[in-house]
Structure formats: structure tokens, C-alpha cells
Design a protein around this motif. Sequence first.
Motif, PDB file in Angstrom:
ATOM      1  N   PRO A   1      39.807  51.304  41.988  1.00 23.89           N
ATOM      2  CA  PRO A   1      38.384  51.197  42.340  1.00 23.89           C
ATOM      3  C   PRO A   1      37.463  51.017  41.143  1.00 23.89           C
ATOM      4  N   ASN A   2      37.627  51.856  40.106  1.00 21.40           N
ATOM      5  CA  ASN A   2      36.671  51.757  38.983  1.00 21.40           C
ATOM      6  C   ASN A   2      36.837  50.452  38.221  1.00 21.40           C
ATOM      7  N   GLN A   3      38.084  49.979  38.192  1.00 22.66           N
ATOM      8  CA  GLN A   3      38.362  48.711  37.520  1.00 22.66           C
ATOM      9  C   GLN A   3      37.633  47.562  38.232  1.00 22.66           C
ATOM     10  N   ILE A   4      37.654  47.607  39.530  1.00 25.56           N
ATOM     11  CA  ILE A   4      36.990  46.543  40.284  1.00 25.56           C
ATOM     12  C   ILE A   4      35.481  46.617  40.126  1.00 25.56           C
ATOM     13  N   VAL A   5      34.970  47.836  40.079  1.00 27.90           N
ATOM     14  CA  VAL A   5      33.531  47.991  39.883  1.00 27.90           C
ATOM     15  C   VAL A   5      33.124  47.517  38.489  1.00 27.90           C
ATOM     16  N   LYS A   6      33.950  47.881  37.497  1.00 28.01           N
ATOM     17  CA  LYS A   6      33.588  47.554  36.110  1.00 28.01           C
ATOM     18  C   LYS A   6      33.820  46.082  35.777  1.00 28.01           C
ATOM     19  N   GLU A   7      34.918  45.555  36.279  1.00 33.07           N
ATOM     20  CA  GLU A   7      35.266  44.180  35.918  1.00 33.07           C
ATOM     21  C   GLU A   7      35.487  43.307  37.140  1.00 33.07           C
ATOM     22  N   PRO A   8      34.435  43.083  37.901  1.00 30.39           N
ATOM     23  CA  PRO A   8      34.618  42.183  39.042  1.00 30.39           C
ATOM     24  C   PRO A   8      35.011  40.794  38.542  1.00 30.39           C
ATOM     25  N   LYS A   9      36.012  40.234  39.198  1.00 29.25           N
ATOM     26  CA  LYS A   9      36.613  39.024  38.674  1.00 29.25           C
ATOM     27  C   LYS A   9      35.700  37.812  38.804  1.00 29.25           C
ATOM     28  N   ASN A  10      34.916  37.794  39.892  1.00 33.50           N
ATOM     29  CA  ASN A  10      34.021  36.644  40.068  1.00 33.50           C
ATOM     30  C   ASN A  10      32.771  37.049  40.854  1.00 33.50           C
ATOM     31  N   GLU A  11      31.957  36.064  41.125  1.00 36.03           N
ATOM     32  CA  GLU A  11      30.686  36.316  41.803  1.00 36.03           C
ATOM     33  C   GLU A  11      30.880  36.931  43.181  1.00 36.03           C
ATOM     34  N   PHE A  12      31.930  36.447  43.873  1.00 32.85           N
ATOM     35  CA  PHE A  12      32.186  36.960  45.221  1.00 32.85           C
ATOM     36  C   PHE A  12      32.419  38.470  45.181  1.00 32.85           C
ATOM     37  N   VAL A  13      33.302  38.897  44.270  1.00 31.40           N
ATOM     38  CA  VAL A  13      33.611  40.327  44.158  1.00 31.40           C
ATOM     39  C   VAL A  13      32.362  41.098  43.752  1.00 31.40           C
ATOM     40  N   LYS A  14      31.634  40.530  42.804  1.00 33.57           N
ATOM     41  CA  LYS A  14      30.429  41.195  42.314  1.00 33.57           C
ATOM     42  C   LYS A  14      29.426  41.404  43.442  1.00 33.57           C
ATOM     43  N   SER A  15      29.209  40.356  44.212  1.00 33.11           N
ATOM     44  CA  SER A  15      28.225  40.488  45.298  1.00 33.11           C
ATOM     45  C   SER A  15      28.760  41.417  46.383  1.00 33.11           C
ATOM     46  N   PHE A  16      30.064  41.381  46.587  1.00 34.90           N
ATOM     47  CA  PHE A  16      30.648  42.236  47.612  1.00 34.90           C
ATOM     48  C   PHE A  16      30.466  43.706  47.255  1.00 34.90           C
ATOM     49  N   ILE A  17      30.654  44.023  45.981  1.00 35.88           N
ATOM     50  CA  ILE A  17      30.469  45.403  45.524  1.00 35.88           C
ATOM     51  C   ILE A  17      28.992  45.710  45.371  1.00 35.88           C
ATOM     52  N   GLY A  18      28.291  44.744  44.803  1.00 40.79           N
ATOM     53  CA  GLY A  18      26.893  44.949  44.472  1.00 40.79           C
ATOM     54  C   GLY A  18      26.027  45.322  45.654  1.00 40.79           C
ATOM     55  N   ASP A  19      26.327  44.692  46.784  1.00 38.24           N
ATOM     56  CA  ASP A  19      25.533  44.958  47.981  1.00 38.24           C
ATOM     57  C   ASP A  19      25.430  46.442  48.283  1.00 38.24           C
ATOM     58  N   GLU A  20      26.566  47.100  48.122  1.00 35.36           N
ATOM     59  CA  GLU A  20      26.652  48.463  48.631  1.00 35.36           C
ATOM     60  C   GLU A  20      26.657  49.500  47.512  1.00 35.36           C
ATOM     61  N   HIS A  21      27.034  49.034  46.333  1.00 31.88           N
ATOM     62  CA  HIS A  21      27.359  50.014  45.320  1.00 31.88           C
ATOM     63  C   HIS A  21      26.596  49.766  44.040  1.00 31.88           C
ATOM     64  N   SER A  22      25.796  50.753  43.636  1.00 31.96           N
ATOM     65  CA  SER A  22      25.003  50.587  42.424  1.00 31.96           C
ATOM     66  C   SER A  22      25.828  50.834  41.169  1.00 31.96           C
ATOM     67  N   GLY A  23      26.991  51.415  41.327  1.00 28.61           N
ATOM     68  CA  GLY A  23      27.849  51.634  40.169  1.00 28.61           C
ATOM     69  C   GLY A  23      27.804  53.064  39.682  1.00 28.61           C
ATOM     70  N   SER A  24      26.803  53.820  40.095  1.00 29.13           N
ATOM     71  CA  SER A  24      26.694  55.181  39.585  1.00 29.13           C
ATOM     72  C   SER A  24      27.056  56.226  40.648  1.00 29.13           C
ATOM     73  N   ASP A  25      26.628  55.985  41.870  1.00 29.66           N
ATOM     74  CA  ASP A  25      26.877  57.038  42.862  1.00 29.66           C
ATOM     75  C   ASP A  25      28.233  56.852  43.543  1.00 29.66           C
ATOM     76  N   CYS A  26      29.087  57.770  43.224  1.00 30.76           N
ATOM     77  CA  CYS A  26      30.373  57.725  43.904  1.00 30.76           C
ATOM     78  C   CYS A  26      30.786  59.155  44.154  1.00 30.76           C
ATOM     79  N   ASP A  27      29.846  59.849  44.818  1.00 28.16           N
ATOM     80  CA  ASP A  27      30.009  61.278  45.056  1.00 28.16           C
ATOM     81  C   ASP A  27      31.330  61.602  45.773  1.00 28.16           C
ATOM     82  N   GLY A  28      32.062  62.479  45.171  1.00 22.77           N
ATOM     83  CA  GLY A  28      33.314  62.935  45.774  1.00 22.77           C
ATOM     84  C   GLY A  28      34.371  61.859  45.829  1.00 22.77           C
ATOM     85  N   SER A  29      34.135  60.745  45.177  1.00 24.21           N
ATOM     86  CA  SER A  29      35.102  59.665  45.305  1.00 24.21           C
ATOM     87  C   SER A  29      36.254  59.863  44.340  1.00 24.21           C
ATOM     88  N   ARG A  30      37.271  59.040  44.559  1.00 30.04           N
ATOM     89  CA  ARG A  30      38.431  59.130  43.698  1.00 30.04           C
ATOM     90  C   ARG A  30      38.188  58.461  42.368  1.00 30.04           C
TER      91      ARG A  30
END
Lengths: 215, 255
Positions: B221-250
Motif C-alpha cells: 500500500p505505501n509503495q503505491i501511494v508513494k510511487e504511483p506508476k502512472n497518471e491512472f494510479v495517481k488519480s485513482f489514489i488521489g481521489d480518495e487519499h490525501s497521503g497522510s490519513d491512514c488511521d489504523g491502516s496497515r
Amino acid sequence: MSVIQAFLDVLIERWDAILTGTLEHLYLSFVSVAIATCIAVPLGIILTRKQRIAEPIIGITGLFQTIPSLALLAFMLPIFGIGITPAIIALTIYSLLPILRNTYTGILGVDRSAVEAGKGMGMTNFQILYIVELPLSLPIIMAGIRTATVLTIGVASLAAFIGAGGLGELMFRGLQMMRNDLVLAGAIPAALLAIFFDLILRWVEVKTTPRGLKK
Amino acid sequence: MITFENVRKVYPDGFEALKGIHMTVAKGELVTLIGPSGCGKTTTMKMVNRLIEPTEGKVLINGEDIAHKNPVELRREIGYVIQQIGLLPHMTISKNVSLIPKLKGWAKERYLKRVDELLDLVGLDPTVYRDRYPAELSGGQQQRVGVARALAAEPPIILMDEPFSALDPITREQLQDELIRLQQEIQKTIVFVTHDIREALKISTKIAIMKDGEIVQTGEPNQIVKEPKNEFVKSFIGDEHSGSDCDGSRMSSYK
Ligand SMILES: Nc1ncnc2c1ncn2[C@@H]1O[C@H](COP(=O)(O)OP(=O)(O)O)[C@@H](O)[C@H]1O
Ligand SMILES: [Mg+2]
């Protein structure tokens, strides 16, 4: 008043003929519905597995049902002659549709997610049928058998027309002799039979509804 | 271990749903397949228990091509949880959970003990729930039973197809937390389908992002957040995830 009085007299005088007629009537109806059930339930199950041929086959049984019942019985004469056998054949054909249609739609109506989960968990096709599909569609199949039974008890009144006996015998004789009391001696028990079995089978339907499905 | 080797799927209508999937799921991992609706997540997952057969390529479990296995026996070694839950409405919770163990020939005391154990595990008091019917449970409770049922015959692999997406947000969160706890406890290999990136980031040890029948990126998970491979992945994560809040997450445990 006089007709009813006359009917009661006939009831006392001819109770043995009425009893015989009733037993014959029941025999014709039950044997026919039993045979129809043995054909239509497995056939209905097969059709759910081969849906492409389902419509034509259900269509054919539907066609049988649109033949007026008296005409269907008459058709039996040249092929099978008179008596109980041709009557049972005709009544069986007549009972097929409701049972076949209800088996087919009943099984297809079973919640697909229950079937999918069963399959995904590793049930065999046969286990899916008898653990999931049949119990869940049983009330609908029973409703088809009830419809067929009530229908057949009605049509069986005409079986006397090809010499198969039953309560129709009394009705026909009464009509020939212009004796309403005799007609009623056949008609009233026939109507009571139909109502009685409708009620009984409705009760069975409720009893076969799995507990988890009752509201 | 589950391995996908160049798996393609062309449906009878000619639609190419999977365009050559390569993926490895190691033992004890919780891999989520995520991507937009229609990208082929369910198709991929159903190849593992042979509800769908590949047109081309192979799926291997522990190195063995499952195409040569009996599908019924294969499925009895794989738990299966679906969004629609699919409990058998005419059976009690106990009967639902014990169905496969029973078909596998377990002794009665063994599977009855197992039912109570599992209901406890998924947070349902056995004395209260074992004799109830599915209709007498809430959606969340039913899916808890769905999870218990999948675990019943002690399968090493569990497939879950959007199991929590029909549930209300609070119940969903609870079940996600419990799935994480459960998986740490029992160490199953889990393939989990979702379209909710927050869910994926929260529960997965590994995420496979899919698009149009292909896997675009796999990683922790953190690898994908930190290094999204392309725009699609970035937008897919970006929509929902600001990168900082991952309360209780793995994510915190995968640095
Ligand atoms: N039986 C089928 N026949 C034809 N197309 C199908 C069939 N099942 C799924 N598809 C198509 O394949 C694609 C992938 O489906 P699916 O794996 O269910 O997607 P997802 O689970 O990611 O939403 C979709 O476009 C879907 O319409
Ligand atoms: Mg899907």
C-alpha cells in the motif's frame, strides 16, 4: 326445496353409487396427478439446465391445455378406446402444464446468490439441486401440484364420457334421465372434493415452506 | 501460493475481459484487486476457484495447475465470500456454517464445535445466533456469518468479492478491522476484490491495481501511494487519499 329434498333422498338411496363414484373419481385424479408429477418435476428441473429448449416444451404442454377437456378425452377414443386408461392418459396430459411451469419458474426463481455461493463453496450440481434449489422452490412446486389436482378433479367429471366412471357417471345419467337430484348427487361431491383438496394442499404448501422463508 | 501465468479471458460474446494477467500471491498475504467497475476483478478472482475458466494461460496453486484438479474438491479448499452474501435462507446459521464441513464428512461434535468457535471469531455470540435464520440477522451480521462459513472447513485460501461494499460505513469499518485481526491470527491467503481504494489501503498487504483487463501496478500500500506508476494510479489514489490519513491502516506497519 323439493330439489334438495330429492337430493337428500338420492343420497340415502344411492349412497353406494355415490361412494363408488367418489372413489373412482379420486382414483382417476390421483393416479393422473401422480404420473404427471413424476414426469413434470424432473422435466422441469432438466429444462432449467437447458433453457434454450424450455420455452418450446412448456409451449407444447400449454398447447395440450388449450384443447377443450372434452375434446381431449374424445381424441383418446380412436387411439386408446374407452375405459380408465385413456382417461388417465388424458388427465395426465392435462395436469402437466401447471406442475411443469411451476417447477421451472420455481427453481429459476431461487435466489441466484445462494446458488452461486453453494457452487463456489464446492457443492456438486446434485447437492445444489437438493440442498438449495428444491427446498427453496418446494412451495411453488406444491402450488403447481395443487392447481393440477383441483383442475384434474374438475375435468375427471368428464371421464365418464369415455366410460371411465367417476362422479361424472351420476351426472350424465341424471342429465339423460332429466333428474336434477341425480345430477346433484354427482356434482356436489365433485365440487366438495375439489374444494377439500384445494384446502388440504394449501395447508401442505404452508407446511413445506421452509421456516426461514416465512415472514 | 497462487500464481497467474499470462491469464487471458475472452467471453463467448467476444469481449476480452483479461488481457494477460501475471500475478503471484504469496502464502499469508492479503492481496486486493482494485480498479474501476468492469475492469476484470471478479473475472480474475473466479479463476482461482474455477467458477470461470481462462481462455489462455494458467492458474497455479502451490505450483500445481488447477485446470487438472476436480473443481468441487478445489472449491472445498477455498473459502468464498460474495457481496450478495448468499446464505441459504432455509437453514439456521449453524447449518449454514457447517454445510461444507458436513459434506466433507466431519463428525457432528467436530463441526458443531467449529460453528461455535467461528461465530465467536466473527463476533457473534453462538448461544444467541446459532439457531437463528439468516432473515433474522442484519446485513452486517449476515456477512459475518458469510465469513465464518468461508472459514469453516479450514481452507488455506479465501476469496472475497466486494464482501463489505453493500454494508453501511460503520459496519464496513468494523468488518475491515476484524478481517485484519483475523488474518493476522489465522494467516490465510486472501484475495480480496474491492473498488474502494481506502478499503484496499487499509486492509491489504499487497494491492494490484487493474484497468481494462490488465494489472497496472502491484505493490504494498505505501509503495503505491508513494510511487504511483502512472497518471491512472495517481488519480485513482488521489481521489480518495490525501497521503497522510491512514488511521489504523496497515500502511504504518509497511514502511
Ligand atoms: N459472462 C460474461 N459474458 C460477457 N462479458 C462478461 C461476462 N462476465 C463479465 N463480462 C464483462 O467482463 C468485464 C469484466 O467483468 P468483471 O470481472 O465482472 O468486472 P469487475 O469485477 O472488475 O467489475 C466487464 O466488462 C463485464 O461486462
Ligand atoms: Mg465484480
